[in-house]
Scaffold this active site. Structure first.
Site, PDB file in Angstrom:
ATOM      1  N   ARG A 267       0.316  -5.273  -9.093  1.00  0.00           N
ATOM      2  CA  ARG A 267      -0.878  -5.325  -8.232  1.00  0.00           C
ATOM      3  C   ARG A 267      -0.646  -5.888  -6.991  1.00  0.00           C
ATOM      4  O   ARG A 267       0.055  -6.974  -6.933  1.00  0.00           O
ATOM      5  CB  ARG A 267      -1.966  -6.000  -9.006  1.00  0.00           C
ATOM      6  CG  ARG A 267      -2.560  -5.213 -10.148  1.00  0.00           C
ATOM      7  CD  ARG A 267      -3.415  -4.146  -9.931  1.00  0.00           C
ATOM      8  NE  ARG A 267      -3.844  -3.616 -10.935  1.00  0.00           N
ATOM      9  CZ  ARG A 267      -3.711  -2.464 -11.695  1.00  0.00           C
ATOM     10  NH1 ARG A 267      -2.449  -1.920 -11.262  1.00  0.00           N
ATOM     11  NH2 ARG A 267      -4.270  -1.874 -12.451  1.00  0.00           N
TER      12      ARG A 267
ATOM     13  N   GLU B 247      -6.912  -1.198  -1.523  1.00  0.00           N
ATOM     14  CA  GLU B 247      -6.307   0.158  -1.483  1.00  0.00           C
ATOM     15  C   GLU B 247      -7.723   0.967  -1.439  1.00  0.00           C
ATOM     16  O   GLU B 247      -8.679   0.810  -2.348  1.00  0.00           O
ATOM     17  CB  GLU B 247      -5.610   0.214  -2.794  1.00  0.00           C
ATOM     18  CG  GLU B 247      -4.335  -0.375  -2.695  1.00  0.00           C
ATOM     19  CD  GLU B 247      -3.612  -0.614  -4.228  1.00  0.00           C
ATOM     20  OE1 GLU B 247      -2.306  -0.896  -4.116  1.00  0.00           O
ATOM     21  OE2 GLU B 247      -4.162  -0.122  -5.120  1.00  0.00           O
TER      22      GLU B 247
ATOM     23  N   HIS C 157       0.739   3.645  -3.787  1.00  0.00           N
ATOM     24  CA  HIS C 157       0.366   3.483  -5.028  1.00  0.00           C
ATOM     25  C   HIS C 157       0.512   4.690  -5.903  1.00  0.00           C
ATOM     26  O   HIS C 157      -0.323   5.183  -6.499  1.00  0.00           O
ATOM     27  CB  HIS C 157      -1.084   2.841  -5.218  1.00  0.00           C
ATOM     28  CG  HIS C 157      -1.487   2.109  -6.505  1.00  0.00           C
ATOM     29  ND1 HIS C 157      -2.493   1.105  -6.454  1.00  0.00           N
ATOM     30  CD2 HIS C 157      -1.186   2.447  -7.641  1.00  0.00           C
ATOM     31  CE1 HIS C 157      -2.707   0.834  -7.741  1.00  0.00           C
ATOM     32  NE2 HIS C 157      -1.724   1.439  -8.651  1.00  0.00           N
TER      33      HIS C 157
END
Length: 317
Positions: free
Chosen positions: A234, A263, A284
């Site tokens: 994370r 994000e 990601h």
């Protein structure tokens, strides 16, 4: 049997997959859902599917018919778990689907940085090999993984899968205990000892108040000057401003990140605002191999079907 309304809030994150639900239902698919749209998209839903769309206490209060929140991911920090508990709403998640995909991505980042791949790509593009007096060109110093120490925070499926790959390359693997742990668990090392020993440090922790900025300026100074930091967990686990400073001033050998504190990074990010040859940022997507996506969707279907049968599985609350 009652017809249940199943609403997917961010279906575009579940690429080219079909639902297989064996109960009377109405399926509503939203490609994406903004915060302003969440209330409207949840209206009438008995089962809500969310990958990253936040579902708050207010959303739950406005939808008393909601029975299940099926998280289409492992992490569920975007769901108000306490509110779900108080309202008797079941929350389930997907576990273990991306262990291999994320571990391989972390390993890719690790070996690319140890071998200075970004720096050599830049040098070749700049014509430095073409102008070399030799058949080869040496720029940034490369290092082998064999014999190096990999420190891992997070001993779940991804952490263990990464450890297996690292050991196959001759690395020594150590696992670190919680930052403020009292008694250290068997087969773990103290947090600070892992920082000091690791040639590569890889983060596989959930994000919560105990882990937010677990790696900051102080912790970066404890690491070896040429250590590599990998974060596929994370974004909030690392103080990004401190990381950029450590990379610029040679406190750290390199960093590979698949996650950022915001994000998508619509407002910019320190890791995107600097161009360093020892920094790799990917969007990601470590979890998204074709094989992992298929496993995720099969498990999502299984979780929903099991809940409707009264055999709930992978329950968070």
């Amino acid at each position: 049997m009652q017809t249940l309304t199943v609403v997917s809030l961010d279906q575009d994150t579940l690429i080219n997959q079909d639902y297989h639900l064996d109960f009377p239902h109405q399926l509503v698919l939203h490609a994406s859902t903004s915060p302003e749209q969440t209330d409207a998209h949840l209206a009438g839903a008995h089962i809500a599917i969310s990958n990253k769309v936040s579902i708050t206490a207010e959303h739950m209060a406005a939808n008393p018919q909601l029975k299940l929140i099926a998280v289409a991911a492992t992490g569920y920090d975007h769901i108000d778990i306490q509110a779900a508990r108080e309202r008797g709403i079941t929350v389930c998640n997907i576990r273990g689907y991306g262990n291999d995909s994320v571990a391989e991505h972390a390993f890719m980042l690790m070996i690319a940085l140890m071998r200075q791949l970004p720096a050599y790509q830049r040098d070749v593009a700049a014509g430095l090999w073409a102008s070399s007096p030799h058949a080869f060109y040496f720029g940034a110093p490369m290092r082998d993984l064999n014999g190096k120490t990999l420190g891992i925070f997070g001993r779940g499926g991804i952490g263990r899968a990464l450890a297996q790959r690292a050991e196959a390359f001759g690395m020594r693997v150590i696992f670190g205990d919680h930052k403020h742990a009292g008694a250290i668990r068997p087969d773990y090392l103290k947090f600070e000892e892992v920082l000091a020993q690791a040639d590569v440090l890889s983060l596989h922790c959930p994000l919560n108040e105990d882990t937010r900025h677990m790696i900051g300026e102080t912790e970066l100074k404890m690491m070896k000057p040429q250590a590599i930091l990998i974060n596929v967990g994370r974004g909030g686990l690392v103080d990004e401003q401190a990381l950029v400073a450590a990379l610029k001033y040679g406190q750290l050998g390199g960093a590979g990140f698949d996650v950022l504190s915001e994000e998508p990074p619509k407002n910019g990010n320190p890791l995107l605002n600097t161009r360093l040859p020892n920094l790799i940022v990917t969007p990601h997507m470590a979890w998204g191999s074709q094989e992992a996506m298929q496993r995720l969707f099969e498990m999502l279907n299984d979780n929903i079907r099991a809940f409707v049968r009264g055999e709930a599985q992978n329950i968070v609350v």
